[in-house]
Design a protein around this motif. Sequence first.
Motif, PDB file in Angstrom:
ATOM      1  N   GLU A   1       0.820  -1.212   0.000  1.00 13.62           N
ATOM      2  CA  GLU A   1       0.000   0.000   0.000  1.00 13.62           C
ATOM      3  C   GLU A   1       0.854   1.261   0.000  1.00 13.62           C
ATOM      4  O   GLU A   1       0.523   2.257  -0.655  1.00 13.62           O
ATOM      5  CB  GLU A   1      -0.947  -0.013   1.206  1.00 13.62           C
ATOM      6  CG  GLU A   1      -2.045  -1.055   1.103  1.00 13.62           C
ATOM      7  CD  GLU A   1      -2.821  -0.951  -0.207  1.00 13.62           C
ATOM      8  OE1 GLU A   1      -3.265   0.156  -0.559  1.00 13.62           O
ATOM      9  OE2 GLU A   1      -2.965  -1.994  -0.888  1.00 13.62           O
ATOM     10  N   ALA A   2       1.966   1.233   0.727  1.00  7.52           N
ATOM     11  CA  ALA A   2       2.855   2.401   0.763  1.00  7.52           C
ATOM     12  C   ALA A   2       3.478   2.651  -0.611  1.00  7.52           C
ATOM     13  O   ALA A   2       3.622   3.804  -1.042  1.00  7.52           O
ATOM     14  CB  ALA A   2       3.937   2.214   1.813  1.00  7.52           C
ATOM     15  N   THR A   3       3.863   1.577  -1.304  1.00  7.20           N
ATOM     16  CA  THR A   3       4.449   1.766  -2.638  1.00  7.20           C
ATOM     17  C   THR A   3       3.425   2.334  -3.611  1.00  7.20           C
ATOM     18  O   THR A   3       3.766   3.157  -4.469  1.00  7.20           O
ATOM     19  CB  THR A   3       5.022   0.450  -3.207  1.00  7.20           C
ATOM     20  OG1 THR A   3       3.974  -0.509  -3.418  1.00  7.20           O
ATOM     21  CG2 THR A   3       6.078  -0.128  -2.276  1.00  7.20           C
ATOM     22  N   LYS A   4       2.190   1.928  -3.478  1.00 12.48           N
ATOM     23  CA  LYS A   4       1.144   2.481  -4.350  1.00 12.48           C
ATOM     24  C   LYS A   4       0.959   3.976  -4.086  1.00 12.48           C
ATOM     25  O   LYS A   4       0.750   4.761  -5.015  1.00 12.48           O
ATOM     26  CB  LYS A   4      -0.177   1.743  -4.117  1.00 12.48           C
ATOM     27  CG  LYS A   4      -0.218   0.332  -4.658  1.00 12.48           C
ATOM     28  CD  LYS A   4      -1.584  -0.286  -4.377  1.00 12.48           C
ATOM     29  CE  LYS A   4      -1.675  -1.709  -4.882  1.00 12.48           C
ATOM     30  NZ  LYS A   4      -3.007  -2.313  -4.594  1.00 12.48           N
ATOM     31  N   LYS A   5       1.046   4.349  -2.831  1.00 15.05           N
ATOM     32  CA  LYS A   5       0.806   5.739  -2.450  1.00 15.05           C
ATOM     33  C   LYS A   5       1.953   6.655  -2.851  1.00 15.05           C
ATOM     34  O   LYS A   5       1.738   7.770  -3.344  1.00 15.05           O
ATOM     35  CB  LYS A   5       0.569   5.831  -0.945  1.00 15.05           C
ATOM     36  CG  LYS A   5       0.259   7.235  -0.453  1.00 15.05           C
ATOM     37  CD  LYS A   5      -0.076   7.237   1.035  1.00 15.05           C
ATOM     38  CE  LYS A   5      -0.399   8.639   1.535  1.00 15.05           C
ATOM     39  NZ  LYS A   5      -0.722   8.646   2.995  1.00 15.05           N
ATOM     40  N   PHE A   6       3.186   6.168  -2.656  1.00  9.54           N
ATOM     41  CA  PHE A   6       4.342   7.044  -2.839  1.00  9.54           C
ATOM     42  C   PHE A   6       5.164   6.762  -4.096  1.00  9.54           C
ATOM     43  O   PHE A   6       5.992   7.585  -4.491  1.00  9.54           O
ATOM     44  CB  PHE A   6       5.254   6.962  -1.612  1.00  9.54           C
ATOM     45  CG  PHE A   6       4.596   7.430  -0.339  1.00  9.54           C
ATOM     46  CD1 PHE A   6       4.365   8.774  -0.124  1.00  9.54           C
ATOM     47  CD2 PHE A   6       4.189   6.526   0.623  1.00  9.54           C
ATOM     48  CE1 PHE A   6       3.752   9.216   1.050  1.00  9.54           C
ATOM     49  CE2 PHE A   6       3.586   6.952   1.809  1.00  9.54           C
ATOM     50  CZ  PHE A   6       3.363   8.298   2.017  1.00  9.54           C
ATOM     51  N   TYR A   7       4.965   5.590  -4.707  1.00  6.59           N
ATOM     52  CA  TYR A   7       5.736   5.216  -5.900  1.00  6.59           C
ATOM     53  C   TYR A   7       4.802   4.614  -6.949  1.00  6.59           C
ATOM     54  O   TYR A   7       4.946   3.459  -7.333  1.00  6.59           O
ATOM     55  CB  TYR A   7       6.832   4.208  -5.555  1.00  6.59           C
ATOM     56  CG  TYR A   7       8.023   4.784  -4.840  1.00  6.59           C
ATOM     57  CD1 TYR A   7       9.111   5.289  -5.542  1.00  6.59           C
ATOM     58  CD2 TYR A   7       8.063   4.819  -3.448  1.00  6.59           C
ATOM     59  CE1 TYR A   7      10.206   5.814  -4.890  1.00  6.59           C
ATOM     60  CE2 TYR A   7       9.160   5.347  -2.777  1.00  6.59           C
ATOM     61  CZ  TYR A   7      10.227   5.840  -3.506  1.00  6.59           C
ATOM     62  OH  TYR A   7      11.310   6.353  -2.849  1.00  6.59           O
ATOM     63  N   ASP A   8       3.847   5.404  -7.375  1.00  2.36           N
ATOM     64  CA  ASP A   8       2.876   4.945  -8.369  1.00  2.36           C
ATOM     65  C   ASP A   8       3.579   4.308  -9.582  1.00  2.36           C
ATOM     66  O   ASP A   8       4.561   4.874 -10.076  1.00  2.36           O
ATOM     67  CB  ASP A   8       2.041   6.149  -8.823  1.00  2.36           C
ATOM     68  CG  ASP A   8       0.963   5.759  -9.807  1.00  2.36           C
ATOM     69  OD1 ASP A   8       0.081   4.983  -9.426  1.00  2.36           O
ATOM     70  OD2 ASP A   8       1.033   6.226 -10.961  1.00  2.36           O
ATOM     71  N   PRO A   9       3.167   3.125 -10.061  1.00  3.47           N
ATOM     72  CA  PRO A   9       1.971   2.352  -9.704  1.00  3.47           C
ATOM     73  C   PRO A   9       2.160   1.393  -8.533  1.00  3.47           C
ATOM     74  O   PRO A   9       1.288   0.585  -8.254  1.00  3.47           O
ATOM     75  CB  PRO A   9       1.721   1.554 -10.993  1.00  3.47           C
ATOM     76  CG  PRO A   9       3.091   1.286 -11.524  1.00  3.47           C
ATOM     77  CD  PRO A   9       3.887   2.531 -11.221  1.00  3.47           C
ATOM     78  N   GLY A  10       3.305   1.465  -7.858  1.00  6.92           N
ATOM     79  CA  GLY A  10       3.560   0.569  -6.735  1.00  6.92           C
ATOM     80  C   GLY A  10       4.319  -0.664  -7.160  1.00  6.92           C
ATOM     81  O   GLY A  10       4.726  -0.817  -8.310  1.00  6.92           O
ATOM     82  N   ILE A  11       4.528  -1.555  -6.227  1.00 10.40           N
ATOM     83  CA  ILE A  11       5.313  -2.766  -6.478  1.00 10.40           C
ATOM     84  C   ILE A  11       4.592  -3.661  -7.481  1.00 10.40           C
ATOM     85  O   ILE A  11       3.370  -3.785  -7.466  1.00 10.40           O
ATOM     86  CB  ILE A  11       5.595  -3.524  -5.157  1.00 10.40           C
ATOM     87  CG1 ILE A  11       6.650  -4.611  -5.372  1.00 10.40           C
ATOM     88  CG2 ILE A  11       4.325  -4.093  -4.545  1.00 10.40           C
ATOM     89  CD1 ILE A  11       8.042  -4.076  -5.618  1.00 10.40           C
ATOM     90  N   ILE A  12       5.379  -4.249  -8.366  1.00  8.16           N
ATOM     91  CA  ILE A  12       4.873  -5.217  -9.346  1.00  8.16           C
ATOM     92  C   ILE A  12       5.759  -6.447  -9.272  1.00  8.16           C
ATOM     93  O   ILE A  12       6.969  -6.357  -9.462  1.00  8.16           O
ATOM     94  CB  ILE A  12       4.915  -4.637 -10.775  1.00  8.16           C
ATOM     95  CG1 ILE A  12       4.029  -3.397 -10.897  1.00  8.16           C
ATOM     96  CG2 ILE A  12       4.485  -5.691 -11.800  1.00  8.16           C
ATOM     97  CD1 ILE A  12       4.243  -2.629 -12.192  1.00  8.16           C
TER      98      ILE A  12
END
Length: 385
Positions: free
Chosen positions: A303-314
Motif C-alpha cells: 500500500e505504501a508503494t502504491k501511495k508514494f511510488y505509483d503504480p507501486g510494487i509489481i
Amino acid sequence: MISRDVVLGNLEGYDLKDAKIGVLASHSALDTCEGAASEGFRTVAVCQKGRDAAFSRYFRAQRDSAGNLTRGVVDDTIMLDKFNQIMQPEVQQDLMKRNALFVPNRSFTSYCSIDDVEDNYAVPMVGSRNLLRSEERGEERDYYWLLEKAGMPFPQKVEKPEDIDGLTIIKVHHAVKKLERGFFTAKDYDQFVEKSTELIAQGVLEPDFVEHARMEKYIIGPVFNLDFFYNPLEEKGEKTELLGVDWRFESSLDGYVRLPAKQQVELEEDGIIPEYTVCGHNMATIRESLLDKAFELAEKYVEATKKFYDPGIIGPFCLQTCVDKDLNFHIYDVAPRIGGGTNVHMSWGHPYGNTLWRTNMSSGRRLAMLVREAIEQERVDEIVT
C-alpha cells in the motif's frame, strides 16, 4: 524518469508470441532463467566477459529438434566487456529485437547507475522501475523513509557514533568489494573508534566512511528474508503471496561464529574482525503464528508503494527481517525486485509457493507465470515500466 510512452512504444514493436525473458547474468539470474524455462519462455542472459561461464557454458540450454528443452536454462547470451555496457543503445536494441522483457536484479542497479536505469534504459522492464532507487540507502526517499511512512518496524537509528550506547550495527559499503558490506558492530563509542580504525587499516572501510554510514540498534535474533510476490492482475484470490523464506551465509562471519568463544576473543584482540560478505543462502520456514504478521508487513509495504511510488510494487519483493525475543519482526533491508536468495527455490520451489500453487513454484517461475498471464490477457502494459 524515461517516458512511459517511450517504453510502451517499444513494447508495441514486440512479437509477444515470441517473448523472451532477459536478465543481467548475476545475482538471481539463474532462478529467473530457470523459472522462465519452466513456463516455456526462452531466455537471454546479458553477461560480462570473464564472469560468464555459468551462463554461457555450464547452464547453457540444449533443445531437441522440436524445440523442447533437454538441458540447461540459458538459450542466448549477449557478451559485454562490462555489465554497464547494457546501457549502450545498440545493446538495448539487441534485447528489444529479441523481444526480451527485462527482469531487473540488484546487480543491474549496482553495476549501472540508477540515473541510467531510470532515464536511459528503454527496454520494457518487468517490475517497478521507480522503486529501484528506494534501495539506495541515503536517498531522500529510500526504503527507510518508506517504512516510516508505512508505519512498519525497523531498527532504531543511531544518529552519530558518540551516541552509541548498547550493541549497534554500523552499515557501510566495503572499501574494496564495492557491492559488499563493510558492516561491523560496536557497543560504545570507544569500541567504534577501535574497530573502525582497524578496519580502515585493513582496507575494509574508507577513512571517511562515517559520512555514508547507517547506524542502528542491533536486533538479537534470527534473520529471515521474506520473499513475497504482488500480482496486480489477480482478480479472484489474494494479490499478495508469500513464496519463500531464505537466510544468508556470510563470510567471514559464519566461520568466525563457529569458533569457541575464547578463540573469537583472541581473534578480535589480534584485530581480526568478521566481515558480512554474503556468499550463499539457505531455505527456511517460519512458525505459523508469525505468518499473519509477515503478511501484514507485506500488505503495508504494498500500500505504501502504491501511495508514494505509483503504480507501486509489481511482482517480486523481499522484506529482510530479524525476529527478536518477543517474536516481533524488524525490517533491516528491502529489495523492491527479485531477492538475492531466491536461487534456493530454483527448480523445486519453496514450501510456501508450492503449497499455494500446487506445483513447484520458485520466485523465478512465479515471475514468468505473471508474464505469461499478462500476455494471454493482453495486459503486458500493466506489468512493465
